[in-house]
Design an enzyme around this catalytic site. Structure first.
Site, PDB file in Angstrom:
ATOM      1  N   ASP A  82      12.637 155.485  69.769  1.00  0.00           N
ATOM      2  CA  ASP A  82      13.928 154.704  69.648  1.00  0.00           C
ATOM      3  C   ASP A  82      13.888 153.352  69.338  1.00  0.00           C
ATOM      4  OD1 ASP A  82      16.604 154.704  69.374  1.00  0.00           O
ATOM      5  OD2 ASP A  82      16.787 154.897  71.691  1.00  0.00           O
ATOM      6  N   LYS A  83      15.088 152.890  68.894  1.00  0.00           N
ATOM      7  CA  LYS A  83      15.310 151.308  68.637  1.00  0.00           C
ATOM      8  C   LYS A  83      16.224 150.842  69.546  1.00  0.00           C
ATOM      9  CE  LYS A  83      18.233 149.628  66.414  1.00  0.00           C
ATOM     10  NZ  LYS A  83      19.145 148.692  66.272  1.00  0.00           N
ATOM     11  N   HIS A  84      16.088 149.862  70.158  1.00  0.00           N
ATOM     12  CA  HIS A  84      17.315 148.963  70.849  1.00  0.00           C
ATOM     13  C   HIS A  84      17.327 147.551  70.358  1.00  0.00           C
ATOM     14  CE1 HIS A  84      20.004 148.145  74.148  1.00  0.00           C
ATOM     15  NE2 HIS A  84      19.344 147.079  74.197  1.00  0.00           N
ATOM     16  N   SER A  85      18.475 147.118  70.186  1.00  0.00           N
ATOM     17  CA  SER A  85      18.862 145.806  69.675  1.00  0.00           C
ATOM     18  C   SER A  85      19.536 144.955  70.995  1.00  0.00           C
ATOM     19  CB  SER A  85      19.423 145.734  68.482  1.00  0.00           C
ATOM     20  OG  SER A  85      20.417 144.407  68.346  1.00  0.00           O
ATOM     21  N   THR A 122      27.063 150.127  68.566  1.00  0.00           N
ATOM     22  CA  THR A 122      27.099 151.364  67.339  1.00  0.00           C
ATOM     23  C   THR A 122      28.092 152.557  67.792  1.00  0.00           C
ATOM     24  OG1 THR A 122      24.741 150.940  67.190  1.00  0.00           O
ATOM     25  CG2 THR A 122      25.327 153.217  66.702  1.00  0.00           C
ATOM     26  N   ARG A 170      26.912 142.533  88.138  1.00  0.00           N
ATOM     27  CA  ARG A 170      26.276 141.486  87.273  1.00  0.00           C
ATOM     28  C   ARG A 170      27.104 140.682  86.681  1.00  0.00           C
ATOM     29  NH1 ARG A 170      21.723 143.725  83.744  1.00  0.00           N
ATOM     30  NH2 ARG A 170      21.690 141.441  82.834  1.00  0.00           N
ATOM     31  N   SER A 185      17.504 146.879  82.886  1.00  0.00           N
ATOM     32  CA  SER A 185      18.740 147.440  82.559  1.00  0.00           C
ATOM     33  C   SER A 185      18.407 148.108  81.373  1.00  0.00           C
ATOM     34  CB  SER A 185      19.935 146.255  82.434  1.00  0.00           C
ATOM     35  OG  SER A 185      20.933 146.860  81.631  1.00  0.00           O
ATOM     36  N   LYS A 189      17.503 152.676  80.855  1.00  0.00           N
ATOM     37  CA  LYS A 189      18.522 153.829  80.001  1.00  0.00           C
ATOM     38  C   LYS A 189      17.614 154.318  78.786  1.00  0.00           C
ATOM     39  CE  LYS A 189      21.388 150.340  79.820  1.00  0.00           C
ATOM     40  NZ  LYS A 189      22.439 149.467  79.531  1.00  0.00           N
ATOM     41  N   LYS A 190      16.785 153.667  78.285  1.00  0.00           N
ATOM     42  CA  LYS A 190      15.681 153.877  76.988  1.00  0.00           C
ATOM     43  C   LYS A 190      15.024 154.876  77.677  1.00  0.00           C
ATOM     44  CE  LYS A 190      18.303 152.336  73.729  1.00  0.00           C
ATOM     45  NZ  LYS A 190      18.579 153.317  72.782  1.00  0.00           N
TER      46      LYS A 190
HETATM   47  N1  URA Z   1      21.987 145.237  77.434  1.00  0.00           N
HETATM   48  C1  URA Z   1      22.036 146.087  78.486  1.00  0.00           C
HETATM   49  O1  URA Z   1      21.838 147.113  78.325  1.00  0.00           O
HETATM   50  N2  URA Z   1      21.608 145.501  79.651  1.00  0.00           N
HETATM   51  C2  URA Z   1      21.532 143.874  79.818  1.00  0.00           C
HETATM   52  O2  URA Z   1      21.451 143.457  80.738  1.00  0.00           O
HETATM   53  C3  URA Z   1      21.781 143.458  78.522  1.00  0.00           C
HETATM   54  C4  URA Z   1      21.990 143.855  77.608  1.00  0.00           C
END
Ligand code: URA
Length: 435
Positions: A82-85, A122, A170, A185, A189-190
């Protein structure tokens, strides 16, 4: 909780290092509520002020990942990458990257987020596609992934639930800007998606989470080290967010930009970031020997229309109206669509992504409160980019608005965000570094 929460919090407050089982205990307290709101806020602030060691960050990430379901895709033999931005303005890369990489034989199980502040999400962009569903069950998600090579899912309460409570806390306690908290964080999730590898797009610039290059670099390095220690292959690009990505800003307008890109008409910066991230994903997945070979494969699949076919297949499987591929008007349009003209001749001296992202939010294209509804049709389509020459009266951008008053308010701010002057400035490279 097995440990006394106040003792763990005080240990972190005093600069001590928490053991893995102490961190796991704190995360269990987050999920079952035995760690109260005040205690969670105090713990987050202690982390924010004192940081975390690499071992603590890894333990926090794994604890948060394991706070919910961790997906497995045993029926899928392809590599799962996967990719995360970290988020930006005009960042619609995921919509193009997922079918691109899937076309080359990598499975992409993508759980994406909604827009956050001035940065788009997205899931909001996909919501602009008539009929498209991202609220799949976990079984449906696996089925779509198996059938077309990629699947798009909105955040599920089942995946990394500890992050949901921690992120919300937060947000209201001044503890967002912490590298270990951001890392855990994102990665929790990823990692819960059941991936073998991840490519990170760490944005840097005025409209990014990390505005300074050294902060963005530090975040990139921590994410890479933590991901690797969790057993996931990881690569990262540091990319520019001092200028919007592509020309379209606003959900349906960005989808149209993607549909045009699938037909071969893609802004150069969007093309570059997408191909570079895609090449890293193919290498991580072991389906290409090096990024150059990977990029050549991706360019060919894109040019030959294979990526468009994969996109179409995914649309069909997730309930989208496939006719949009040939008829972009099915996405609908805003009532007021008018160009904003340059007040004088010269060169475009800036295209401020933060200011433009905020204009899109105020047009109704983003949320000020989490419960706000989004107008998918509003936004901006740039007609000029940084350094472009412009004649007096020539369009700088086209603004799509719900009312004439909203258009006029946007016009004033857009002219300020895209000043025209004598100096011909050059945009820095879109890919700044990699790790
Ligand atoms: N995106 C996230 O999912 N968590 C963060 O803390 C910052 C950006």
């Amino acid at each position: 909780m097995k440990h006394h929460p106040a003792r763990l919090i005080a240990k972190k407050r005093d600069g001590g290092e928490l053991a893995a089982d102490e961190i796991a205990d704190l995360v269990s307290g987050v999920v079952d509520g035995t760690l109260g709101d005040a205690q969670l806020g105090a713990f987050l602030m202690a982390v924010c002020c004192n940081g975390m060691t690499a071992a603590e960050t890894a333990a926090l990430t794994l604890g948060m990942r394991d706070s919910g379901v961790v997906l497995r895709h045993d029926r899928i033999s392809k590599p799962k990458i996967d990719k995360h931005s970290t988020g930006g303005v005009g960042d619609k890369v995921s919509l193009l990257l997922a079918p691109l990489v899937a076309a080359a034989g990598v499975a992409v199980p993508m759980v994406s987020g909604r827009g956050l502040g001035h940065t788009g999400g997205t899931i909001d962009k996909l919501a602009a596609l008539p009929g498209y569903r991202t609220d799949l069950s976990i079984t449906e998600f696996g089925d779509v992934l198996e059938q077309c090579g990629y699947a798009m899912l909105s955040p599920s309460a089942e995946l990394a639930p500890a992050d949901r409570r921690m992120y919300a806390t937060r947000d209201i306690s001044g503890t967002v800007e912490s590298i270990p908290l951001i890392t855990s964080s994102i990665l929790s999730k990823k990692l819960a998606e059941g991936i073998d590898g991840l490519v990170m797009d760490v944005k840097c610039g005025r409209a990014a989470f990390m505005q300074r290059e050294d902060d963005a670099r530090a975040l990139m390095e921590t994410i890479c080290a933590t991901g690797r220690s969790a057993g996931v292959k990881i690569a990262a690009l540091l990319t520019d967010m001092d200028h919007p990505l592509g020309l379209a800003l606003g959900n349906a307008l960005e989808v149209v930009e993607i549909l045009e890109a699938l037909d071969g008409n893609c802004p150069e910066d969007l093309r570059e970031v997408t191909l570079e991230l895609g090449a890293e994903m193919l290498v991580l997945g072991g389906v290409a020997v090096d990024p150059r070979a990977a990029r050549a494969t991706l360019e060919r699949l894109w040019q030959d229309g294979v990526v468009r076919q994969v996109f179409r297949h995914n649309l069909e499987l997730q309930g989208g109206d496939v006719r949009v591929l040939d008829d972009h008007t099915l996405l609908g349009r805003a009532p007021v669509i008018e160009a904003v003209s340059a007040p004088r001749a010269g060169f475009v001296e800036d295209v401020d992504p933060l200011a433009l992202g905020q204009v899109v939010v105020d047009l109704g294209g983003g949320r000020r409160q989490p419960s706000d509804a989004i107008d998918p049709h509003v936004g901006i389509v740039l007609q000029k980019q940084l350094g472009d020459p412009v004649a007096a009266g020539e369009p700088l951008a086209i603004v799509h608005a719900a009312t004439t008053a909203a258009w006029e308010a946007a016009r004033v701010r857009l002219v300020a965000a895209m000043p025209v002057g004598e100096e011909r400035r050059k945009r820095r490279p879109v890919v700044l570094d990699r790790a």
